[in-house]
Design an enzyme around this catalytic site. Structure first.
Site, PDB file in Angstrom:
ATOM      1  N   ASN A  38       0.845  -1.189   0.000  1.00 42.51           N
ATOM      2  CA  ASN A  38       0.000   0.000   0.000  1.00 42.51           C
ATOM      3  C   ASN A  38       0.880   1.238   0.000  1.00 42.51           C
ATOM      4  OD1 ASN A  38      -0.347  -1.178   2.916  1.00 42.51           O
ATOM      5  ND2 ASN A  38      -1.090   0.868   3.265  1.00 42.51           N
ATOM      6  N   ASP A  39       0.597   2.229   0.798  1.00 42.23           N
ATOM      7  CA  ASP A  39       1.168   3.571   0.638  1.00 42.23           C
ATOM      8  C   ASP A  39       2.644   3.648   0.221  1.00 42.23           C
ATOM      9  OD1 ASP A  39      -1.142   3.681   2.123  1.00 42.23           O
ATOM     10  OD2 ASP A  39      -0.223   4.607   3.869  1.00 42.23           O
ATOM     11  N   GLN A  55       4.528   0.416   2.046  1.00 35.73           N
ATOM     12  CA  GLN A  55       3.874  -0.449   3.016  1.00 35.73           C
ATOM     13  C   GLN A  55       3.793  -1.836   2.389  1.00 35.73           C
ATOM     14  OE1 GLN A  55       2.126   0.648   6.432  1.00 35.73           O
ATOM     15  NE2 GLN A  55       4.192   1.301   5.925  1.00 35.73           N
TER      16      GLN A  55
HETATM   17  C1  FRU Z   1      -3.108   4.707   4.732  1.00 35.69           C
HETATM   18  C2  FRU Z   1      -2.727   3.950   5.974  1.00 35.69           C
HETATM   19  C3  FRU Z   1      -1.807   4.796   6.839  1.00 35.69           C
HETATM   20  C4  FRU Z   1      -1.051   3.776   7.621  1.00 35.69           C
HETATM   21  C5  FRU Z   1      -0.895   2.652   6.621  1.00 35.69           C
HETATM   22  C6  FRU Z   1      -0.908   1.281   7.210  1.00 35.69           C
HETATM   23  O1  FRU Z   1      -3.391   3.928   3.630  1.00 35.69           O
HETATM   24  O2  FRU Z   1      -3.874   3.559   6.681  1.00 35.69           O
HETATM   25  O3  FRU Z   1      -2.470   5.741   7.641  1.00 35.69           O
HETATM   26  O4  FRU Z   1       0.173   4.267   8.076  1.00 35.69           O
HETATM   27  O5  FRU Z   1      -1.960   2.780   5.703  1.00 35.69           O
HETATM   28  O6  FRU Z   1      -0.550   0.316   6.279  1.00 35.69           O
END
Ligand code: FRU
Length: 524
Positions: A38-39, A55
């Protein structure tokens, strides 16, 4: 010392990525090395190369215990994977290393700041609330040591009334005088979002300065993944709120990204908002980060996904999650403009162009097809006294599937629709975007990769981004018009040479990581 948890992740990814055939990945977008992404995190330059962390849960294609994946690039397009950078292997982050950022320290080391998560567990059946703190790790661009002083920001550094639970996603920067600043997402007592501003003299010792900006119940609830920078003389805040309500065509339900443009009141240490608008009007865009290139461009990259539509992918492969193209930002007419990085031009093959094509009904064009293409279309009414009712382009097309971008000039609505892209899931498949009314004239540039489309409208005034998982052999493109349209089409194939950075496994990195026996480890 590399922990066993990190060593395991590094062993696993080096083996498991070999099960992913290159043609089952995006051709020129960064996808997760293996498992889940993710991010974007830590998007920054270090010793002349652009680093991107993300992530990462290597062991499955669903969100799990968060690690940081890692890749580098020299041209913002060809990525080379490095070993996983962070694992949840220390006390303050034992339940996850959440999002954060990176900078180069004056002594040549790279500093990572991330959110450490601990889920206390406790009484069975009782809801537990996680503890989120900001932590540091220091490294050489490949290996990182968690800082012994972690965590460096805790709930004690949250101002009165601020949530003790939602406190995450630090984005750091270096000031001209050599000091450091950072913004962190949080929520005040009303439950909506706010951004906390901290400063530091050395990057290690941080102090609370102010509440930089507040949501005041307007854009969703919690504000995630903030970024704060100066662009073209204005201050810009990017933030990704959760649980948004739609506001006409401007913001849609769920998770989205908001751009706030304004100025900075240095005395009160507050951002003064002047305008706001959505950063992307498509389906899949969230949690972007920006960095400044050595030649002074502000570049943004986002997670090309949306939390609410994760089930769309049907690719039977061990990866899930890709990033958008890096995009060059500028401010024009009080809006954030986005264009694909100019480096993309180097991937262009032969030019195919058709000018002043007048048609109504359905039309295909010689040489205009493909699934990894860069195509710019300009349309205008064939008859200005009788403007066409609707124009559409179908792409990713075969007998069964297509994805559509359509435009209705009388409503000034541009729509992306992937409901016929082959998805078997009943989730959001379309979004509409209100574009400026220019009497039926519209220009858009569309970048297709194997599993996505990014549309840049009117030179990047607005964008629409969506993943699509149609089989990459569906490469048809056709145009449709209800009424007479006159159009220009310019198209290039995007040829990423097959020595694609993302496929490289540099054994040398594993030597540096103290881990050169990866190929003997069987897949679990
Ligand atoms: C955003 C989020 C962030 C967090 C991360 C966890 O997509 O929820 O706030 O740090 O993903 O994976």
């Amino acid at each position: 010392m590399t922990s066993q948890i990190l060593r395991d992740a590094r062993h696993y990814e080096a083996i498991a990525e070999q099960t992913i055939p290159p043609e089952k990945r995006p051709a020129f977008h960064l996808s997760t090395r293996v498992g889940w992404m993710n991010d974007p995190n830590g998007f920054s330059y270090y010793q002349g190369r652009c680093h991107l962390f993300y992530q990462y849960y290597p062991y499955g294609t669903k969100w799990g215990l968060m690690h940081w994946g890692h890749a580098v690039t020299d041209d913002l397009l060809h990525w080379e994977y490095l070993p996983a950078a962070l694992a949840p292997d220390s006390l303050p982050d034992r339940d996850g290393c959440f999002s954060g950022s990176a900078i180069e320290l004056p002594d040549g080391r790279q500093l990572l700041m991330y959110t450490g998560v601990v889920d206390p567990g406790g009484v069975p059946g009782e809801p537990t609330e996680s503890i989120q703190t900001q932590c540091l790790a220091v490294g050489d661009g490949v290996n990182y040591e968690k800082y012994e002083g972690n965590p460096v920001l805790t709930v004690d550094d949250v101002p009165e009334g601020g949530s003790k639970v939602d406190f995450r996603d630090p984005k750091m920067w270096r000031e001209a005088d050599g000091s450091y600043g950072c913004v962190v997402g949080n929520r005040p007592a009303d439950g909506s979002g706010q951004l906390l501003y901290y400063t530091s003299d050395d990057g290690f010792h941080w102090r609370f300065e102010s509440v930089l900006a507040q949501n005041l119940g307007r854009f969703g609830l919690m504000w995630e993944c903030p970024d704060f920078f100066v662009l073209d003389g204005r201050h810009v805040l990017l933030v990704s709120p959760q649980d948004m309500l739609p506001d006409g065509y401007e913001y849609h339900n769920g998770n989205g990204t908001v751009c706030l443009i304004g100025r900075y009141d240095a005395e009160r240490k507050r951002f003064i908002e002047e305008t706001n608008h959505a950063v992307d009007y498509g389906i899949d865009f969230y949690a972007p980060q920006t960095t400044l290139t050595p030649d002074g461009r502000r570049i943004m990259i986002g997670w090309m996904q949306n939390w609410d539509t994760l089930s769309v992918s049907t690719v039977k492969s061990r990866w899930f999650g890709q990033m958008t193209l890096p995009r060059e930002l500028s401010i024009r007419n009080g809006r954030l403009y986005q264009r694909p990085v100019r480096e993309l031009d180097a991937l262009r093959g032969e030019r195919v162009a058709h000018e002043n094509v007048r048609f109504s009904g359905e039309r295909t064009l010689e040489g205009v097809s493909g699934r990894t293409v860069d195509i710019t279309v300009t349309i205008r009414p064939g008859d200005t006294g009788n403007v066409y009712k609707k124009f559409a382009v179908w792409f990713g097309k075969n007998d069964a599937c297509h994805t559509t971008l359509s435009y209705r000039p009388y409503e000034s609505i541009l729509k992306i629709d992937r409901k016929f892209s082959g998805s078997r899931r009943a989730v959001i498949h379309q979004r509409r975007c209100k574009v400026p009314d220019r009497g039926g004239e519209l220009t858009f540039r569309m970048i297709l990769d194997r599993f996505s489309v990014e549309v840049f409208v009117n030179d990047g005034e607005q964008t629409l981004t969506a993943t699509m998982f149609t089989d990459p052999s569906a490469d048809g493109i056709c145009f449709l018009a209800d009424g007479e349209v006159c159009m220009d089409v310019e198209k290039y194939d995007l040829n990423n040479d097959s020595k694609l950075g993302v496929q490289k496994r540099e054994k040398e990195w594993y030597h540096r990581a103290g881990d050169d026996d990866t190929h003997e480890i069987p897949l679990q």
